[in-house]
Design a protein around this motif. Sequence first.
Motif, PDB file in Angstrom:
ATOM      1  N   ALA A 151       0.786  -1.058  -0.256  1.00 35.53           N
ATOM      2  CA  ALA A 151       0.224  -0.166  -0.369  1.00 35.53           C
ATOM      3  C   ALA A 151       1.382   1.523  -0.112  1.00 35.53           C
ATOM      4  N   LEU A 152       2.125   0.887   0.972  1.00 32.80           N
ATOM      5  CA  LEU A 152       2.492   2.207   0.772  1.00 32.80           C
ATOM      6  C   LEU A 152       3.311   2.080  -0.630  1.00 32.80           C
ATOM      7  N   MET A 153       3.664   1.615  -1.191  1.00 27.18           N
ATOM      8  CA  MET A 153       4.690   1.683  -2.783  1.00 27.18           C
ATOM      9  C   MET A 153       3.317   2.132  -3.624  1.00 27.18           C
ATOM     10  N   SER A 154       2.093   1.114  -3.610  1.00 25.72           N
ATOM     11  CA  SER A 154       1.658   2.149  -4.348  1.00 25.72           C
ATOM     12  C   SER A 154       1.232   3.283  -4.650  1.00 25.72           C
ATOM     13  N   TRP A 155       1.103   4.609  -2.943  1.00 26.43           N
ATOM     14  CA  TRP A 155       1.220   6.107  -3.142  1.00 26.43           C
ATOM     15  C   TRP A 155       2.164   5.819  -4.149  1.00 26.43           C
ATOM     16  N   PHE A 156       3.543   6.340  -4.813  1.00 25.09           N
ATOM     17  CA  PHE A 156       4.541   6.304  -5.449  1.00 25.09           C
ATOM     18  C   PHE A 156       4.492   6.213  -6.627  1.00 25.09           C
ATOM     19  N   SER A 157       4.667   7.140  -7.378  1.00 22.91           N
ATOM     20  CA  SER A 157       4.659   6.618  -9.532  1.00 22.91           C
ATOM     21  C   SER A 157       5.398   5.473  -9.980  1.00 22.91           C
ATOM     22  N   ALA A 158       6.328   6.087  -8.548  1.00 19.72           N
ATOM     23  CA  ALA A 158       7.858   5.148  -9.772  1.00 19.72           C
ATOM     24  C   ALA A 158       8.106   3.949  -9.468  1.00 19.72           C
ATOM     25  N   ALA A 159       8.465   3.373 -10.689  1.00 20.31           N
ATOM     26  CA  ALA A 159       8.316   1.906 -10.664  1.00 20.31           C
ATOM     27  C   ALA A 159       9.589   1.154 -10.027  1.00 20.31           C
ATOM     28  N   SER A 160       9.556   0.221  -9.466  1.00 19.27           N
ATOM     29  CA  SER A 160      11.074  -0.015  -8.419  1.00 19.27           C
ATOM     30  C   SER A 160      10.784  -1.726  -8.866  1.00 19.27           C
ATOM     31  N   ASP A 161      11.732  -2.533  -8.385  1.00 16.97           N
ATOM     32  CA  ASP A 161      12.300  -3.785  -8.169  1.00 16.97           C
ATOM     33  C   ASP A 161      10.942  -4.335  -7.002  1.00 16.97           C
ATOM     34  N   VAL A 162      11.686  -3.568  -6.009  1.00 13.87           N
ATOM     35  CA  VAL A 162      11.103  -4.028  -4.564  1.00 13.87           C
ATOM     36  C   VAL A 162       9.111  -3.178  -4.991  1.00 13.87           C
ATOM     37  N   ARG A 163       8.954  -2.654  -5.756  1.00 15.37           N
ATOM     38  CA  ARG A 163       7.253  -2.059  -6.140  1.00 15.37           C
ATOM     39  C   ARG A 163       6.366  -3.608  -6.492  1.00 15.37           C
ATOM     40  N   TYR A 164       7.936  -4.210  -7.709  1.00 19.56           N
ATOM     41  CA  TYR A 164       6.808  -5.146  -8.668  1.00 19.56           C
ATOM     42  C   TYR A 164       7.162  -6.672  -8.170  1.00 19.56           C
ATOM     43  N   PHE A 165       7.709  -6.863  -7.212  1.00 16.45           N
ATOM     44  CA  PHE A 165       7.971  -7.896  -6.303  1.00 16.45           C
ATOM     45  C   PHE A 165       7.000  -8.177  -4.934  1.00 16.45           C
ATOM     46  N   LEU A 166       6.835  -7.127  -4.642  1.00 10.22           N
ATOM     47  CA  LEU A 166       5.536  -6.915  -3.421  1.00 10.22           C
ATOM     48  C   LEU A 166       4.143  -7.441  -4.431  1.00 10.22           C
ATOM     49  N   ALA A 167       4.238  -6.760  -4.980  1.00  7.23           N
ATOM     50  CA  ALA A 167       2.825  -6.444  -6.236  1.00  7.23           C
ATOM     51  C   ALA A 167       2.372  -7.621  -6.058  1.00  7.23           C
ATOM     52  N   GLN A 168       3.765  -8.658  -6.988  1.00  2.00           N
ATOM     53  CA  GLN A 168       3.380  -9.784  -6.971  1.00  2.00           C
ATOM     54  C   GLN A 168       3.561 -11.228  -5.980  1.00  2.00           C
ATOM     55  N   LEU A 169       3.651 -10.697  -4.573  1.00  2.00           N
ATOM     56  CA  LEU A 169       3.238 -11.062  -3.757  1.00  2.00           C
ATOM     57  C   LEU A 169       1.491 -11.745  -3.229  1.00  2.00           C
ATOM     58  N   VAL A 170       1.302  -9.708  -3.255  1.00  2.00           N
ATOM     59  CA  VAL A 170       0.406  -9.490  -2.806  1.00  2.00           C
ATOM     60  C   VAL A 170      -0.924  -9.084  -3.544  1.00  2.00           C
ATOM     61  N   GLU A 171      -0.888  -8.765  -4.810  1.00  2.00           N
ATOM     62  CA  GLU A 171      -2.067  -9.178  -5.821  1.00  2.00           C
ATOM     63  C   GLU A 171      -3.038 -10.231  -5.655  1.00  2.00           C
ATOM     64  N   PRO A 172      -2.235 -11.220  -5.718  1.00  2.00           N
ATOM     65  CA  PRO A 172      -3.267 -12.463  -5.293  1.00  2.00           C
ATOM     66  C   PRO A 172      -4.276 -12.708  -4.086  1.00  2.00           C
ATOM     67  N   LEU A 173      -3.738 -12.314  -3.639  1.00  2.00           N
ATOM     68  CA  LEU A 173      -5.176 -11.549  -1.976  1.00  2.00           C
ATOM     69  C   LEU A 173      -6.094 -10.946  -2.473  1.00  2.00           C
ATOM     70  N   LEU A 174      -5.339 -10.204  -3.758  1.00  2.00           N
ATOM     71  CA  LEU A 174      -6.294  -8.880  -3.200  1.00  2.00           C
ATOM     72  C   LEU A 174      -7.447  -9.153  -4.473  1.00  2.00           C
ATOM     73  N   ARG A 175      -6.907  -9.801  -5.459  1.00  2.00           N
ATOM     74  CA  ARG A 175      -8.073 -10.084  -6.452  1.00  2.00           C
ATOM     75  C   ARG A 175      -9.611 -10.836  -6.234  1.00  2.00           C
ATOM     76  N   PRO A 176     -10.050 -11.343  -5.107  1.00  2.00           N
ATOM     77  CA  PRO A 176     -10.500 -12.010  -4.872  1.00  2.00           C
ATOM     78  C   PRO A 176     -11.543 -10.984  -4.238  1.00  2.00           C
ATOM     79  N   ILE A 177     -11.484 -10.187  -3.070  1.00  2.00           N
ATOM     80  CA  ILE A 177     -11.326  -8.230  -2.932  1.00  2.00           C
ATOM     81  C   ILE A 177     -11.717  -7.832  -3.402  1.00  2.00           C
ATOM     82  N   ARG A 178     -11.428  -7.802  -4.591  1.00  2.00           N
ATOM     83  CA  ARG A 178     -11.828  -6.240  -5.660  1.00  2.00           C
ATOM     84  C   ARG A 178     -12.811  -6.541  -6.231  1.00  2.00           C
TER      85      ARG A 178
END
Length: 186
Positions: A123-150
Motif C-alpha cells: 500500500a505504501l509503495m502504491s502511493w509512489f508512481s516510480a516503478a521499482s523492483d521492490v514494488r513489482y516484487f510486493l505486487a507479485q506477493l500481494v495482488e493474488p490476495l487482493l483479487r478476490p476482494i476486488r
Amino acid sequence: MLLQIFSLILHFAVGLVAGTCLLRMYMHLQRINLSSSGGNPLAPFVFSITNWIVLPVRRFVPALGRLDTASLVAAYAVLLAKHSLLWIVAGATAHWLTLVTNAGFELLSVILSSLMWMVIGYALMSWFSAASDVRYFLAQLVEPLLRPIRRVLPQMGGVDLSPIALMLVIQIAEIVLHTLQAQVVF
C-alpha cells in the motif's frame, strides 16, 4: 531482566529466520522467480538467511506440489527450538505438547503478521508512481490476495479499498487465532 533481554534478542532472530522461511515458501507457491538474476531484489537475502536450515530439511521433506514444505517445516522447527530454549532457560515446567502447540500457534501468527506487513508495504509503495523492483516484487506477493476482494469490493471514488479490507480480514484472523490459542493452551 537478563531473561527479558535474551528473550527479545531470540524472538527477533527467530522471527527473522522463520518469517524469511515462510516468505521463501510463499514465493515458491506464487511461482515468483527466486533468482537474483531474474530481477528479484530479495532473493540473495532470502537465500542467505534460510539456506542453512531449508536445504538440509529438503533432503527429508519433499515438496507437495507447489508447496515448499521444507521451508514450512524449517520455520516451524526454528519456532519450536525457540520455545524449547526459553522453556529450558526459564526453568518452566511445561508439557512438551504445550511447546509443540505454542510453536504451531506462533507459526500461524508469524504468517498473519508477515501478510500484514506485506500489505502495508504494498500500500505504501502504491502511493509512489516510480516503478521499482521492490514494488513489482510486493505486487507479485500481494495482488493474488487482493483479487478476490476486488471482485466483491468495488473502487470507491477511484480509491482501491481492497488493501484495507485485507488488513481487516488479517486482523480478524489474528483475533480468532489468539482466542483459539487461549482456549487450547489453558
